[in-house]
Design a protein around this motif. Structure first.
Motif, PDB file in Angstrom:
ATOM      1  N   VAL A  49       0.838  -1.196   0.000  1.00 27.53           N
ATOM      2  CA  VAL A  49       0.000   0.000   0.000  1.00 27.53           C
ATOM      3  C   VAL A  49       0.877   1.252   0.000  1.00 27.53           C
ATOM      4  N   ARG A  50       1.993   1.223   0.711  1.00 26.69           N
ATOM      5  CA  ARG A  50       2.919   2.368   0.709  1.00 26.69           C
ATOM      6  C   ARG A  50       3.529   2.559  -0.688  1.00 26.69           C
ATOM      7  N   ILE A  51       3.834   1.469  -1.366  1.00 22.44           N
ATOM      8  CA  ILE A  51       4.335   1.573  -2.742  1.00 22.44           C
ATOM      9  C   ILE A  51       3.264   2.187  -3.634  1.00 22.44           C
ATOM     10  N   LEU A  52       2.003   1.776  -3.444  1.00 22.24           N
ATOM     11  CA  LEU A  52       0.901   2.366  -4.208  1.00 22.24           C
ATOM     12  C   LEU A  52       0.786   3.867  -3.950  1.00 22.24           C
ATOM     13  N   ALA A  53       1.008   4.287  -2.714  1.00 22.11           N
ATOM     14  CA  ALA A  53       0.943   5.720  -2.395  1.00 22.11           C
ATOM     15  C   ALA A  53       2.030   6.484  -3.151  1.00 22.11           C
ATOM     16  N   VAL A  54       3.239   5.937  -3.177  1.00 17.10           N
ATOM     17  CA  VAL A  54       4.338   6.597  -3.908  1.00 17.10           C
ATOM     18  C   VAL A  54       4.016   6.647  -5.398  1.00 17.10           C
ATOM     19  N   LEU A  55       3.529   5.539  -5.943  1.00 16.75           N
ATOM     20  CA  LEU A  55       3.179   5.515  -7.365  1.00 16.75           C
ATOM     21  C   LEU A  55       2.040   6.491  -7.684  1.00 16.75           C
ATOM     22  N   MET A  56       1.084   6.624  -6.763  1.00 18.30           N
ATOM     23  CA  MET A  56      -0.024   7.551  -6.995  1.00 18.30           C
ATOM     24  C   MET A  56       0.478   8.993  -7.009  1.00 18.30           C
ATOM     25  N   VAL A  59       1.807   9.494 -10.393  1.00 16.66           N
ATOM     26  CA  VAL A  59       0.704   9.646 -11.347  1.00 16.66           C
ATOM     27  C   VAL A  59       0.121  11.059 -11.255  1.00 16.66           C
ATOM     28  N   ILE A  60      -0.019  11.583 -10.032  1.00 12.74           N
ATOM     29  CA  ILE A  60      -0.552  12.938  -9.853  1.00 12.74           C
ATOM     30  C   ILE A  60       0.382  13.958 -10.500  1.00 12.74           C
ATOM     31  N   LEU A  61       1.673  13.827 -10.258  1.00 13.62           N
ATOM     32  CA  LEU A  61       2.634  14.755 -10.870  1.00 13.62           C
ATOM     33  C   LEU A  61       2.605  14.651 -12.392  1.00 13.62           C
ATOM     34  N   TRP A  62       2.510  13.428 -12.906  1.00 16.38           N
ATOM     35  CA  TRP A  62       2.413  13.215 -14.351  1.00 16.38           C
ATOM     36  C   TRP A  62       1.133  13.860 -14.881  1.00 16.38           C
ATOM     37  N   GLY A  63       0.033  13.718 -14.134  1.00 14.29           N
ATOM     38  CA  GLY A  63      -1.237  14.312 -14.540  1.00 14.29           C
ATOM     39  C   GLY A  63      -1.180  15.832 -14.574  1.00 14.29           C
ATOM     40  N   VAL A  64      -0.509  16.432 -13.589  1.00 15.71           N
ATOM     41  CA  VAL A  64      -0.362  17.891 -13.582  1.00 15.71           C
ATOM     42  C   VAL A  64       0.450  18.329 -14.806  1.00 15.71           C
ATOM     43  N   GLY A  93     -11.574  17.733 -18.374  1.00 20.40           N
ATOM     44  CA  GLY A  93     -11.364  16.297 -18.189  1.00 20.40           C
ATOM     45  C   GLY A  93      -9.994  15.997 -17.616  1.00 20.40           C
ATOM     46  N   SER A  94      -8.979  16.711 -18.083  1.00 19.41           N
ATOM     47  CA  SER A  94      -7.625  16.516 -17.560  1.00 19.41           C
ATOM     48  C   SER A  94      -7.539  16.936 -16.094  1.00 19.41           C
ATOM     49  N   PHE A  95      -8.148  18.066 -15.768  1.00 19.34           N
ATOM     50  CA  PHE A  95      -8.172  18.525 -14.373  1.00 19.34           C
ATOM     51  C   PHE A  95      -8.860  17.502 -13.480  1.00 19.34           C
ATOM     52  N   MET A  96     -10.003  17.020 -13.929  1.00 21.20           N
ATOM     53  CA  MET A  96     -10.766  16.085 -13.093  1.00 21.20           C
ATOM     54  C   MET A  96     -10.031  14.767 -12.923  1.00 21.20           C
ATOM     55  N   ALA A 101      -7.258  11.297  -9.066  1.00 28.34           N
ATOM     56  CA  ALA A 101      -6.019  10.682  -8.576  1.00 28.34           C
ATOM     57  C   ALA A 101      -5.685  11.177  -7.175  1.00 28.34           C
ATOM     58  N   ILE A 102      -5.922  12.453  -6.902  1.00 30.10           N
ATOM     59  CA  ILE A 102      -5.675  12.993  -5.561  1.00 30.10           C
ATOM     60  C   ILE A 102      -6.610  12.348  -4.547  1.00 30.10           C
ATOM     61  N   GLU A 103      -7.867  12.176  -4.910  1.00 29.45           N
ATOM     62  CA  GLU A 103      -8.813  11.520  -3.995  1.00 29.45           C
ATOM     63  C   GLU A 103      -8.406  10.067  -3.735  1.00 29.45           C
ATOM     64  N   ILE A 104      -7.939   9.380  -4.755  1.00 29.76           N
ATOM     65  CA  ILE A 104      -7.472   8.004  -4.556  1.00 29.76           C
ATOM     66  C   ILE A 104      -6.262   7.993  -3.635  1.00 29.76           C
ATOM     67  N   PHE A 105      -5.357   8.966  -3.804  1.00 33.38           N
ATOM     68  CA  PHE A 105      -4.202   9.075  -2.903  1.00 33.38           C
ATOM     69  C   PHE A 105      -4.660   9.296  -1.464  1.00 33.38           C
ATOM     70  N   ILE A 106      -5.662  10.156  -1.272  1.00 34.35           N
ATOM     71  CA  ILE A 106      -6.182  10.384   0.078  1.00 34.35           C
ATOM     72  C   ILE A 106      -6.768   9.095   0.646  1.00 34.35           C
ATOM     73  N   ASN A 107      -7.488   8.324  -0.184  1.00 36.09           N
ATOM     74  CA  ASN A 107      -8.006   7.025   0.268  1.00 36.09           C
ATOM     75  C   ASN A 107      -6.873   6.104   0.713  1.00 36.09           C
ATOM     76  N   ILE A 108      -5.798   6.092  -0.059  1.00 38.51           N
ATOM     77  CA  ILE A 108      -4.656   5.231   0.279  1.00 38.51           C
ATOM     78  C   ILE A 108      -4.026   5.678   1.592  1.00 38.51           C
ATOM     79  N   THR A 109      -3.830   6.988   1.765  1.00 39.93           N
ATOM     80  CA  THR A 109      -3.205   7.456   3.007  1.00 39.93           C
ATOM     81  C   THR A 109      -4.105   7.209   4.213  1.00 39.93           C
ATOM     82  N   LEU A 110      -5.419   7.345   4.036  1.00 40.50           N
ATOM     83  CA  LEU A 110      -6.326   7.022   5.141  1.00 40.50           C
ATOM     84  C   LEU A 110      -6.258   5.543   5.490  1.00 40.50           C
ATOM     85  N   TYR A 111      -6.106   4.697   4.482  1.00 45.65           N
ATOM     86  CA  TYR A 111      -5.964   3.266   4.741  1.00 45.65           C
ATOM     87  C   TYR A 111      -4.673   2.986   5.507  1.00 45.65           C
TER      88      TYR A 111
END
Length: 176
Positions: A49-56, A59-64, A93-96, A101-111
């Motif tokens: 899960v920590r690896i997923l957080a780093v990868l997310m 992905v967020i930086l790539w998306g920006v 669409g790109s912004f959303m 991705a940010i919301e998924i990252f927040i889900n991962i950090t809450l987990y």
């Protein structure tokens, strides 16, 4: 041979008094000895899960970077420094996608922090993803059944979010 956990004796009840859950005896369970294998597997899952957080985050930086690139591309294309409605929808669409991705990252950090999935947040993320889909739809080329299906998903997710969030207010009784 297993021993039974200690039970606190209940207070003697009065005749005619009804028992409630509060009057039930309190049972203390002995601590469960964790299996060594389960500890190792749990640690592996937390590491994954920590690896997923780093990868997310990547992905967020790539998306920006993609949002910046899309805006740049649209602004330098003919007509110069002008955006069409389809360009604006593409940028939204790109912004959303980045916000999802940010919301998924927040889900991962809450987990990671609480060792549980925040269901309300997951439903909100799903609503955001469906909203992105709706914004990106080209209604000229869609089957009506597809639009009805997306509407049903939106209503279902909205109702689910409302039910999870709903907290009934206590009814105030007027004093006489």
């Amino acid at each position: 041979m297993e021993s039974k956990p200690p039970v606190r004796p209940s207070p003697p009840s009065r005749p005619g008094a009804s028992r409630t859950l509060r009057d039930e005896p309190e049972v203390k369970l002995p601590p469960v000895a964790e299996d060594g294998l389960l500890k190792v597997l749990h640690a592996v899952i937390h590491f994954a899960v920590r690896i997923l957080a780093v990868l997310m985050v990547l992905v967020i930086l790539w998306g920006v970077a993609d949002v910046v690139y899309v805006i740049y591309q649209r602004l330098v294309a003919e007509p110069f420094m002008m955006l069409t409605v389809s360009d604006i929808l593409l940028i939204f669409g790109s912004f959303m996608a980045v916000l999802i991705a940010i919301e998924i990252f927040i889900n991962i950090t809450l987990y990671i922090k609480h060792d549980t999935l925040p269901i309300k947040m997951v439903i909100a993320t799903a609503l955001m993803a469906v909203a992105r889909k709706v914004i990106m739809l080209d209604f000229k080329d869609l089957d009506p059944a597809y639009i009805v299906a997306i509407a049903a998903v939106i209503v279902s997710l909205g109702l689910t979010y409302w039910l999870i969030s709903y907290k009934p207010q206590p009814v105030k009784t007027e004093e006489r």
